[in-house]
Design a protein around this motif. Structure first.
Motif, PDB file in Angstrom:
ATOM      1  N   GLY A 229      13.659   9.354   1.453  1.00  0.00           N
ATOM      2  CA  GLY A 229      12.904   8.187   1.911  1.00  0.00           C
ATOM      3  C   GLY A 229      11.559   8.079   1.222  1.00  0.00           C
ATOM      4  N   LEU A 230      10.897   9.210   1.018  1.00  0.00           N
ATOM      5  CA  LEU A 230       9.602   9.237   0.332  1.00  0.00           C
ATOM      6  C   LEU A 230       9.712   8.708  -1.090  1.00  0.00           C
ATOM      7  CD1 LEU A 230       6.590  10.440   0.134  1.00  0.00           C
ATOM      8  CD2 LEU A 230       7.732  12.410  -0.857  1.00  0.00           C
ATOM      9  N   ILE A 231      10.706   9.187  -1.839  1.00  0.00           N
ATOM     10  CA  ILE A 231      10.880   8.766  -3.228  1.00  0.00           C
ATOM     11  C   ILE A 231      11.191   7.270  -3.308  1.00  0.00           C
ATOM     12  CG2 ILE A 231      12.308   9.033  -5.304  1.00  0.00           C
ATOM     13  CD1 ILE A 231      10.516  11.423  -4.890  1.00  0.00           C
TER      14      ILE A 231
ATOM     15  N   CYS B 204      12.076   7.742   7.229  1.00  0.00           N
ATOM     16  CA  CYS B 204      13.365   7.142   6.847  1.00  0.00           C
ATOM     17  C   CYS B 204      13.490   5.714   7.359  1.00  0.00           C
ATOM     18  CB  CYS B 204      14.534   8.006   7.325  1.00  0.00           C
ATOM     19  SG  CYS B 204      14.532   9.634   6.587  1.00  0.00           S
ATOM     20  N   ARG B 205      12.387   4.981   7.291  1.00  0.00           N
ATOM     21  CA  ARG B 205      12.354   3.575   7.689  1.00  0.00           C
ATOM     22  C   ARG B 205      12.097   2.710   6.466  1.00  0.00           C
ATOM     23  NH1 ARG B 205      14.675   2.715  12.366  1.00  0.00           N
ATOM     24  NH2 ARG B 205      14.081   4.262  13.888  1.00  0.00           N
ATOM     25  N   CYS B 206      12.373   1.439   6.609  1.00  0.00           N
ATOM     26  CA  CYS B 206      12.144   0.487   5.526  1.00  0.00           C
ATOM     27  C   CYS B 206      10.666   0.519   5.127  1.00  0.00           C
ATOM     28  CB  CYS B 206      12.543  -0.920   5.997  1.00  0.00           C
ATOM     29  SG  CYS B 206      12.056  -2.233   4.857  1.00  0.00           S
ATOM     30  N   PRO B 207      10.352   0.700   3.842  1.00  0.00           N
ATOM     31  CA  PRO B 207       8.951   0.730   3.425  1.00  0.00           C
ATOM     32  C   PRO B 207       8.257  -0.626   3.560  1.00  0.00           C
ATOM     33  CG  PRO B 207      10.409   0.939   1.531  1.00  0.00           C
ATOM     34  CD  PRO B 207      11.272   0.955   2.739  1.00  0.00           C
ATOM     35  N   ASN B 208       9.026  -1.694   3.653  1.00  0.00           N
ATOM     36  CA  ASN B 208       8.449  -3.027   3.768  1.00  0.00           C
ATOM     37  C   ASN B 208       8.031  -3.336   5.204  1.00  0.00           C
ATOM     38  OD1 ASN B 208       7.682  -5.634   2.910  1.00  0.00           O
ATOM     39  ND2 ASN B 208       9.647  -6.433   3.570  1.00  0.00           N
ATOM     40  N   CYS B 209       8.972  -3.228   6.151  1.00  0.00           N
ATOM     41  CA  CYS B 209       8.677  -3.625   7.532  1.00  0.00           C
ATOM     42  C   CYS B 209       8.495  -2.445   8.476  1.00  0.00           C
ATOM     43  CB  CYS B 209       9.774  -4.542   8.070  1.00  0.00           C
ATOM     44  SG  CYS B 209      11.368  -3.732   8.321  1.00  0.00           S
ATOM     45  N   GLY B 210       9.073  -1.304   8.160  1.00  0.00           N
ATOM     46  CA  GLY B 210       8.965  -0.131   9.025  1.00  0.00           C
ATOM     47  C   GLY B 210       9.899  -0.166  10.223  1.00  0.00           C
ATOM     48  N   LYS B 211      10.726  -1.190  10.335  1.00  0.00           N
ATOM     49  CA  LYS B 211      11.602  -1.328  11.498  1.00  0.00           C
ATOM     50  C   LYS B 211      13.038  -0.927  11.188  1.00  0.00           C
ATOM     51  CE  LYS B 211       8.759  -4.790  13.645  1.00  0.00           C
ATOM     52  NZ  LYS B 211       8.251  -6.070  13.300  1.00  0.00           N
ATOM     53  N   GLY B 212      13.573  -1.387  10.078  1.00  0.00           N
ATOM     54  CA  GLY B 212      14.959  -1.089   9.728  1.00  0.00           C
ATOM     55  C   GLY B 212      15.106   0.315   9.182  1.00  0.00           C
ATOM     56  N   LYS B 213      16.304   0.864   9.328  1.00  0.00           N
ATOM     57  CA  LYS B 213      16.591   2.196   8.793  1.00  0.00           C
ATOM     58  C   LYS B 213      16.790   2.111   7.284  1.00  0.00           C
ATOM     59  CE  LYS B 213      18.689   4.138  12.901  1.00  0.00           C
ATOM     60  NZ  LYS B 213      19.902   4.764  13.473  1.00  0.00           N
TER      61      LYS B 213
ATOM     62  N   PRO C 147       0.818  -1.220   0.000  1.00  0.00           N
ATOM     63  CA  PRO C 147       0.000   0.000   0.000  1.00  0.00           C
ATOM     64  C   PRO C 147       0.851   1.270   0.000  1.00  0.00           C
ATOM     65  CG  PRO C 147      -0.535  -1.420   1.879  1.00  0.00           C
ATOM     66  CD  PRO C 147       0.592  -2.048   1.165  1.00  0.00           C
ATOM     67  N   MET C 148       0.484   2.186  -0.846  1.00  0.00           N
ATOM     68  CA  MET C 148       1.234   3.430  -1.021  1.00  0.00           C
ATOM     69  C   MET C 148       1.270   4.258   0.264  1.00  0.00           C
ATOM     70  SD  MET C 148       2.785   5.544  -3.254  1.00  0.00           S
ATOM     71  CE  MET C 148       2.162   5.443  -4.894  1.00  0.00           C
ATOM     72  N   LYS C 149       0.133   4.404   0.936  1.00  0.00           N
ATOM     73  CA  LYS C 149       0.071   5.266   2.118  1.00  0.00           C
ATOM     74  C   LYS C 149       1.030   4.783   3.205  1.00  0.00           C
ATOM     75  CE  LYS C 149      -3.123   7.205   5.484  1.00  0.00           C
ATOM     76  NZ  LYS C 149      -4.505   7.231   5.950  1.00  0.00           N
ATOM     77  N   ARG C 150       1.022   3.501   3.479  1.00  0.00           N
ATOM     78  CA  ARG C 150       1.897   2.943   4.508  1.00  0.00           C
ATOM     79  C   ARG C 150       3.361   3.113   4.105  1.00  0.00           C
ATOM     80  NH1 ARG C 150       1.282  -3.179   5.235  1.00  0.00           N
ATOM     81  NH2 ARG C 150       2.719  -3.134   3.490  1.00  0.00           N
ATOM     82  N   ALA C 151       3.672   2.859   2.855  1.00  0.00           N
ATOM     83  CA  ALA C 151       5.048   2.998   2.374  1.00  0.00           C
ATOM     84  C   ALA C 151       5.515   4.447   2.461  1.00  0.00           C
ATOM     85  CB  ALA C 151       5.157   2.484   0.940  1.00  0.00           C
TER      86      ALA C 151
ATOM     87  N   GLY D 281       8.534   5.852   4.593  1.00  0.00           N
ATOM     88  CA  GLY D 281       9.604   6.540   3.880  1.00  0.00           C
ATOM     89  C   GLY D 281       9.898   7.907   4.464  1.00  0.00           C
ATOM     90  N   LEU D 282       8.851   8.649   4.829  1.00  0.00           N
ATOM     91  CA  LEU D 282       9.040   9.961   5.446  1.00  0.00           C
ATOM     92  C   LEU D 282       9.741   9.864   6.796  1.00  0.00           C
ATOM     93  CD1 LEU D 282       5.675  11.714   4.553  1.00  0.00           C
ATOM     94  CD2 LEU D 282       7.957  12.335   3.732  1.00  0.00           C
TER      95      LEU D 282
END
Length: 137
Positions: free
Chosen positions: A115-117, A27-36, A16-20, A24-25
């Motif tokens: 991160g967003l891009i 500066c976290r992994c767009p997949n899991c949100g945990k890694g930098k 999903p775009m919104k979550r990614a 990204g904003l």
């Protein structure tokens, strides 16, 4: 009479775009949100340390810089005009205050836009993100 849409034609968005974008904003992994996502100030990591997602396909190029210039310019120009009209500071004071403000805002926004891009590219499977996966059709 309406016909139900067959379930095979409904496409579930597994990225999903919104979550990614939100990840990204931050500066976290767009997949899991945990890694930098970033290593240092603007260098994108090769992969996520938490989930192993590969980021080598990213092509942010000049996009973050353009977005930063666009936003900083559109925020600071009207503020500078309003400050000048309301307070009539000297030219040197105006340049000093708004110069520092522009630099600070630019330094804060640039990695977030990077991160967003990257997150948008990951979400939409652009530039090789999702290479090797079965195409979702």
């Amino acid at each position: 009479m309406s016909h139900p849409i067959p379930s095979s034609s409904i496409q579930d968005d597994d990225r999903p775009m919104k979550r990614a974008v939100l990840r990204g904003l931050l500066c976290r992994c767009p997949n899991c949100g945990k890694g930098k996502l970033l290593q240092g100030y603007l260098t994108v990591r090769d992969s996520c340390s938490a989930c192993g997602e590969d980021f080598t396909a990213q092509r942010a190029d000049d996009g973050p810089a353009y977005l930063t210039i666009l936003l900083v310019g559109h925020l600071m120009a009207p503020l500078m005009l309003a400050a000048f009209v309301a307070y009539r500071p000297s030219a040197m004071t105006l340049m000093l205050v708004f110069g520092i403000g522009c630099v600070a805002l630019t330094l804060a926004l640039l990695p977030r836009f990077k991160g967003l891009i990257v997150a948008i590219q990951w979400s939409r499977r652009m530039h090789g993100f999702g290479h090797g996966e079965a195409d979702v059709a």
